[in-house]
Design a protein around this motif. Sequence first.
Motif, PDB file in Angstrom:
ATOM      1  N   ALA A   1      10.651   0.588   3.456  1.00  0.00           N
ATOM      2  CA  ALA A   1      11.651   1.633   3.700  1.00  0.00           C
ATOM      3  C   ALA A   1      12.026   2.332   2.403  1.00  0.00           C
ATOM      4  O   ALA A   1      12.147   3.557   2.355  1.00  0.00           O
TER       5      ALA A   1
ATOM      6  N   GLU B   1       9.830  10.691   0.028  1.00  0.00           N
ATOM      7  CA  GLU B   1      10.589  11.866   0.451  1.00  0.00           C
ATOM      8  C   GLU B   1      11.300  12.500  -0.753  1.00  0.00           C
ATOM      9  O   GLU B   1      11.291  13.721  -0.912  1.00  0.00           O
TER      10      GLU B   1
ATOM     11  N   PRO C   1      11.484  15.066   5.804  1.00  0.00           N
ATOM     12  CA  PRO C   1      12.152  14.153   6.739  1.00  0.00           C
ATOM     13  C   PRO C   1      11.401  14.016   8.074  1.00  0.00           C
ATOM     14  O   PRO C   1      11.305  12.918   8.631  1.00  0.00           O
ATOM     15  N   THR C   2      10.849  15.115   8.563  1.00  0.00           N
ATOM     16  CA  THR C   2      10.090  15.063   9.818  1.00  0.00           C
ATOM     17  C   THR C   2       8.829  14.218   9.659  1.00  0.00           C
ATOM     18  O   THR C   2       8.499  13.408  10.535  1.00  0.00           O
ATOM     19  N   GLN C   3       8.149  14.389   8.555  1.00  0.00           N
ATOM     20  CA  GLN C   3       6.941  13.598   8.302  1.00  0.00           C
ATOM     21  C   GLN C   3       7.283  12.122   8.139  1.00  0.00           C
ATOM     22  O   GLN C   3       6.534  11.255   8.591  1.00  0.00           O
ATOM     23  N   ARG C   4       8.408  11.835   7.491  1.00  0.00           N
ATOM     24  CA  ARG C   4       8.838  10.439   7.354  1.00  0.00           C
ATOM     25  C   ARG C   4       9.000   9.801   8.721  1.00  0.00           C
ATOM     26  O   ARG C   4       8.559   8.678   8.957  1.00  0.00           O
ATOM     27  N   GLU C   5       9.605  10.542   9.648  1.00  0.00           N
ATOM     28  CA  GLU C   5       9.782  10.021  11.001  1.00  0.00           C
ATOM     29  C   GLU C   5       8.446   9.819  11.706  1.00  0.00           C
ATOM     30  O   GLU C   5       8.281   8.852  12.460  1.00  0.00           O
ATOM     31  N   LEU C   6       7.494  10.716  11.475  1.00  0.00           N
ATOM     32  CA  LEU C   6       6.153  10.540  12.044  1.00  0.00           C
ATOM     33  C   LEU C   6       5.484   9.284  11.498  1.00  0.00           C
ATOM     34  O   LEU C   6       4.838   8.538  12.242  1.00  0.00           O
TER      35      LEU C   6
ATOM     36  N   ILE D   1       7.005   6.592  10.380  1.00  0.00           N
ATOM     37  CA  ILE D   1       7.680   5.450  11.001  1.00  0.00           C
ATOM     38  C   ILE D   1       7.171   5.245  12.422  1.00  0.00           C
ATOM     39  O   ILE D   1       6.886   4.116  12.839  1.00  0.00           O
ATOM     40  N   ASP D   2       7.022   6.329  13.168  1.00  0.00           N
ATOM     41  CA  ASP D   2       6.512   6.240  14.535  1.00  0.00           C
ATOM     42  C   ASP D   2       5.114   5.638  14.572  1.00  0.00           C
ATOM     43  O   ASP D   2       4.820   4.774  15.397  1.00  0.00           O
ATOM     44  N   ARG D   3       4.248   6.077  13.676  1.00  0.00           N
ATOM     45  CA  ARG D   3       2.872   5.566  13.622  1.00  0.00           C
ATOM     46  C   ARG D   3       2.843   4.105  13.200  1.00  0.00           C
ATOM     47  O   ARG D   3       2.057   3.321  13.715  1.00  0.00           O
TER      48      ARG D   3
END
Length: 74
Positions: A3, A10, A17-22, A24-26
Amino acid sequence: IAAAYLVHLEQVGILSPTQRELVIDRLMALDGDEIDIDKLKWVVLMVLSSQPGQELAYERMENLVFDSALGAPH
């Protein structure tokens, strides 16, 4: 640790921020419980490579992956 590394990516402008969430999702979609830094780096590369206009960020991340793979300090 993973994390904190994501936050670092970032802060230095490799991930939005959007890519960070992607990322995390992956990572959550992967089998297995353990998420190490090497796995995280490869997932970041995959996310960046799938998005147009991210060539510079991809190149910066690729340098981090391969420098650490060769034992160079990062």
